[in-house]
Design an enzyme around this catalytic site. Structure first.
Site, PDB file in Angstrom:
ATOM      1  N   VAL A   1     -69.977  46.679  34.753  1.00 50.55           N
ATOM      2  CA  VAL A   1     -68.606  46.709  35.253  1.00 50.55           C
ATOM      3  C   VAL A   1     -67.947  47.951  34.673  1.00 50.55           C
ATOM      4  O   VAL A   1     -68.028  48.200  33.466  1.00 50.55           O
ATOM      5  CB  VAL A   1     -67.834  45.438  34.846  1.00 50.55           C
ATOM      6  N   LYS A   2     -67.303  48.723  35.533  1.00 53.28           N
ATOM      7  CA  LYS A   2     -66.682  49.976  35.085  1.00 53.28           C
ATOM      8  C   LYS A   2     -65.226  49.743  34.688  1.00 53.28           C
ATOM      9  O   LYS A   2     -64.434  49.226  35.480  1.00 53.28           O
ATOM     10  CB  LYS A   2     -66.764  51.035  36.188  1.00 53.28           C
TER      11      LYS A   2
END
Length: 361
Positions: free
Chosen positions: A138-139
């Site tokens: 997840v960024k």
């Protein structure tokens, strides 16, 4: 030996800075894996906006989800995760063979959460669970508001790709958040292995500073900042603090070079790939840049762990009138704003397509 093989032999992972349903459907991504040795990819709202707007490959999915009552972000996340699950499955053999070091894909949080720390923490957990793939990052942006979200997400066991890093100071803040998250896991008796990368954006430096600099300093700032960050990365990995965590079983947060497509038409199209060749790093490349290096790139040696001539270069650039710290902060703000713009465009594009498809039934 291919040109790209020389980078892999050096110890650098090669990722793709793109995803579309078309490159999944027509086998292009599989060919990049087989022929070029690509071992991961990244995505962001701009990439998906261009992918969805540039083809009809997503129309059926948009129509089906809209008919089922899905709207806006909920619809998009499902659409994006369909692509990313397929890509993650293609990279799963690499993920397994490397024990989880490589073979990752990345999904960006909504950029509307950039200033919402608690919202980012919850959304990261939700996306990771919804994705259902161990090899999905997840960024979260490495903004001041994002730093606590990074630490809390790592502590919660959510693999994180820290995005929108531009300076060594920003990188070190992200690295510190990762270290704290891992230290807290060890103290709590939890598994210290949580994947993470720190993505340093390179070429935007040179585009932003070109008008202020004489020609002989064009396209040198981004590389100098990269050299400086790489020195900090190697120093961190050699620190007693890290050695203690490594002894407990933790793995490094890898440094990733982002924004490595050349933006100056007068500069070599493989400029940043050649300059940023370094062991234990990742270079995530646009398709055009990947193909260019495969065709005519040259490995001119590995980056100097001590930073090479970066200090002298940065001094010259500062003397020419560029406030490097101020520019780093500006680039991070502009990067976040750009993703917000792309997000709004993306939501509107999906809504328009859903309405058009519904009208055609």
């Amino acid at each position: 030996m291919t040109h790209l093989q020389s980078l892999r032999d050096l110890g650098q992972s090669l990722w793709l800075d793109n995803i579309t349903r078309e490159i999944l459907d027509d086998g292009t991504l599989q060919r990049y894996i087989a022929q070029y040795g690509i071992t991961g990819l990244t995505s962001n709202p701009t990439i998906f906006d261009e992918a969805i707007g540039g083809s009809d490959a997503y129309d059926a999915g948009i129509g089906e989800k809209a008919a089922a009552g899905k709207r806006d972000a909920e619809l998009f996340v499902e659409l994006a995760l369909e692509d990313l699950r397929r890509a993650a499955d293609l990279f799963r053999p690499v993920y397994d063979a490397t024990g989880g070091v490589d073979g990752w894909v990345s999904m960006e949080l909504s950029p509307l959460l950039a200033a919402d720390t608690d919202g980012s923490i919850e959304a990261a957990k939700r996306i990771q669970a919804q994705a259902g793939r161990d090899n999905l990052f997840v960024k979260i942006p490495g903004t001041p508001e994002g730093v606590r979200a990074i630490e809390e997400s790592i502590f919660a066991g959510v693999p994180i790709n820290v995005t929108l890093l531009f300076s060594t100071q920003q990188y070190l803040a992200a690295a510190e958040a990762y270290l704290r998250g891992i230290e807290r896991r060890i103290e709590a008796g939890l598994d210290p292995v949580v994947g993470s990368v720190a993505s340093l954006f390179v070429s935007r430096w040179d585009k932003a500073s070109a008008q202020q600099l004489p020609e002989e300093l064009h396209n040198r700032l981004g590389i100098a900042v990269g050299q400086q960050a790489y020195r900090a990365y190697r120093e961190l990995l050699g620190s007693e603090r890290w050695k203690k965590l490594a002894a407990a079983g933790a793995r490094p947060q890898r440094l990733l070079w982002a924004s490595t497509g050349t933006k100056d038409p007068k500069a070599p199209d493989t400029l940043y790939i050649e300059a940023l060749a370094a062991p234990d790093t990742i270079n995530t490349m646009p398709e055009k840049t990947l193909r260019a290096f495969a065709d005519h790139g040259e490995l001119r040696g590995a980056m100097d762990e001590a930073g090479g001539d970066s200090a002298a270069t940065l001094d010259r650039i500062a003397a020419a009138g560029v406030d490097i710290d101020a520019l780093a902060a500006r680039l991070q703000r502009e990067g976040a704003d750009s993703f917000v713009k792309s997000w709004h465009q993306l939501m509107q594009r999906i809504a328009d397509k859903a309405q058009s498809l519904a009208g055609g039934r």
